[in-house]
Design a protein around this motif. Sequence first.
Motif, PDB file in Angstrom:
ATOM      1  N   ALA A 351       0.886  -1.190  -0.001  1.00 31.01           N
ATOM      2  CA  ALA A 351       0.069  -0.102  -0.131  1.00 31.01           C
ATOM      3  C   ALA A 351       0.689   1.088   0.108  1.00 31.01           C
ATOM      4  O   ALA A 351       1.187   2.010   1.032  1.00 31.01           O
ATOM      5  CB  ALA A 351      -1.017  -0.054   1.357  1.00 31.01           C
ATOM      6  N   MET A 354       0.242   4.723   1.584  1.00 31.42           N
ATOM      7  CA  MET A 354      -0.985   4.617   2.344  1.00 31.42           C
ATOM      8  C   MET A 354      -0.652   3.703   3.704  1.00 31.42           C
ATOM      9  O   MET A 354      -1.599   2.880   3.916  1.00 31.42           O
ATOM     10  CB  MET A 354      -2.154   4.028   1.365  1.00 31.42           C
ATOM     11  CG  MET A 354      -2.671   5.237   0.367  1.00 31.42           C
ATOM     12  SD  MET A 354      -3.990   4.347  -0.536  1.00 31.42           S
ATOM     13  CE  MET A 354      -3.360   3.181  -1.732  1.00 31.42           C
ATOM     14  N   GLY A 358      -3.360   1.946   5.715  1.00 31.85           N
ATOM     15  CA  GLY A 358      -3.826   0.616   5.626  1.00 31.85           C
ATOM     16  C   GLY A 358      -3.682  -0.079   6.837  1.00 31.85           C
ATOM     17  O   GLY A 358      -4.289  -0.934   7.146  1.00 31.85           O
ATOM     18  N   ILE A 370      -7.962   3.223   3.172  1.00 34.97           N
ATOM     19  CA  ILE A 370      -7.847   3.068   1.975  1.00 34.97           C
ATOM     20  C   ILE A 370      -9.008   3.041   1.052  1.00 34.97           C
ATOM     21  O   ILE A 370      -9.843   2.506   1.178  1.00 34.97           O
ATOM     22  CB  ILE A 370      -6.664   1.919   1.766  1.00 34.97           C
ATOM     23  CG1 ILE A 370      -7.486   0.830   1.877  1.00 34.97           C
ATOM     24  CG2 ILE A 370      -5.729   2.028   2.608  1.00 34.97           C
ATOM     25  CD1 ILE A 370      -6.610  -0.687   1.586  1.00 34.97           C
TER      26      ILE A 370
END
Length: 760
Positions: A351, A354, A358, A370
């Motif tokens: 991810a 993120m 996450g 997300i």
Amino acid sequence: MLGYEAMMPSGIAWLGEDEWSMTLAISDINYVAAAEDQQTSIVDRWARFINSYGAGTRLQETIMNRVLDDADVSQLVQKPLRGDQFDFYRSDFNRIVRDKLAAASGNTVTEKYLTVTVQEPDLEKAEATLTRIFHEAEAGLQAMDGCKVRRLNRAERLEGFSHILRPHELFVFNEDEFEPNRKLSTADFVAPWEIDAKDKNGPLIFRNGSGDTYHTVLWMRDYPVWLSDRLISELTEIKCDLTISLHLEPLEQVEGMTLVQRQIAELEMQKITEQKRATKQGIDPEMIPAAVKDNLKEAQDLRDELRSSNQKLFSTVMVLGVSATSREKLEQNVKRVMTVIRKQSCTAEVATYMQLDGLTTELPIGRRRIPMRRTLTTAGAAIIVPFTTQELFVPGGNWYGVNAQSSNALVADRTSTTNGNGFILGTSGSGKSQSGKMEITNVLLSRPDDDIIVIDPEHEYEPLIEAFGGEVIRIHAGSEQRVNPMDIELNVTTSEDDPINAKCEFVLTMLEALVGGKAGLTPEQRSVADRSTLTLYRKYAAEGGAMPTLVELREALAQSGEDAGRELARMLEIYTIGSLGGFSNRTNVNPRNRLVSWDISKLGNELRTFGMMVILDQIWNRVARNRAEGRRTWLYIDEFHLLFSNKYSADYFRGLYKRARKWGLIPTGITQNIEELLANQDARLMLANCDFLLLLGQNATDADSLCELLHFSDEQRRFFTNVQPGHGLMRSGNAVIPMDGRIPTDSALYKLFSTSFGEK
């Protein structure tokens, strides 16, 4: 980062605005070892369960895999030394456990949670809605092989966060100390001291007092059309700290159908565009990219499926959090996770940018930070079934070996199930005696307030009994050890009746067995026997002194002045002053020792029924006395099938298994003659209704009969047929676990347990 604004003592979390969540712990069921039709049934029930939730409610399935240190597991299982004469055997037991775990165990604990998020304007309405959902989930999941559901309170939810964010820290949140002193928030007990999130691709670094933890969040980008039900089970087989979170947001059918129609329209426009481009290039208009055709066909099939069934569409996102104590170990763990994902034809990615979002999505709180989503039908979502391989590790329970599938420690507590009744079944040489003796040893070394009684028809428990300072009572005609069948406990209630009346009833039954013959005692004989017995016990209760004996009962009958009494006295002569007078004197053994073995190996047929009546009466007196003192009694009956050849013993044990739980008794029948046991209807009922069962090696015929009676699958059957000694299948409560209970042949306990010729 934690995803909630406040958490109530009840475990309800306020996520902000009008969103509230609760988390349910769900027990595992043995999905992997179940038969194919049973697996289909489980998936179908799980599909119906998740399909029952409507729009406005979100579900989050969380599977948390934690690796325990060998030392931690050993510490939970091992016996602390007490400085007594049994420390030699405790040390030997601890060595067996350490070596067994070091050789094979994955030491993984897999916990499964279901987090439900609802939208309500205030806490009161949220509490009512979530309570209703909990009871519905409890009822719905119970139908899936007895899956247990438990609602987590605040401390339990926070502990789950702590396992991920502070994996090597001691969880110190205490509800009693937290409420009066509100200087800290709940987040202070679970959040890392610091999170280093400098790298856009991760890993996140959780800095805590016990060291750093490296953590990477992956997200599942795509699933194949035909998704396998093995995805979760194969991921949880990886020996690493891993958290899998699948978020499911159901869409109403109208909304779902609109979404699919819009997708079809977009794909048809894309198809037309591609056809126009092909025409301009002088190419056959049907020669368009295969992906466009496949996607359109898939969307049209989905539309038809939604029209013809009650399935819903779910907006989903799956994230996987992988942890390790170093970057190198983390990279290895991530590679192993990605290998499993690719093996299942899925696609996952880190991810990027993120990782923190996450992490919030990963935590069992119900937030999806997300933005990526994947649409699945009810069937597609259900096939990602969270159930895998069942484990059984009850702290404070007895050690039975390791799980033959996962090699994790196998620890069960028979005192915590609905009833502690049990059987150990196996052919000769399968290890059943060793299994029974290992459990006896567990109880002796770990439960100082529990007593153990053994009925030994083959004279094979004496080494164990003597090693632990127990009492071996040999019952036969020529034995110098005496047990008085007239013994009475005046201060202990052994039934609902008065102790004297209950004992008089037993004496009448005993006389029926001794001298009644096929016709039994006449009414006159019963009357005079009852009167004489009652007189003896009332005198003893009033004056004290020595316990009455059969000799005194015979004298009382002879002096009754009635022909029936004198006749009974003559009939009792052989059992009092004759050659079978082994039960005519006062007790000269200690049946109150904490560990007692009743050795009936030399008890002849002439006295077998009578001898068993005396033993069982003594045992029940002991059980009743222990119940009054708050002590638990464990009873082991070897060669259990022999007792069912005697009507009195069969009736007695049928009643005993029914009454055991209320009297603090845990009975265990041990036998190798399965066929004879299953031929008795009473024994079959006892077997079917017990909560503990060890099935060691069985022959094919017995295995078929047991599978039919106990509803084991073909997959489970293979764990107790054609297996090595010590291997088998264990059922404790709702858990059914393949087991490996072997111990090293060079251990002191093995030498104490072994009954093999030449090993003594």
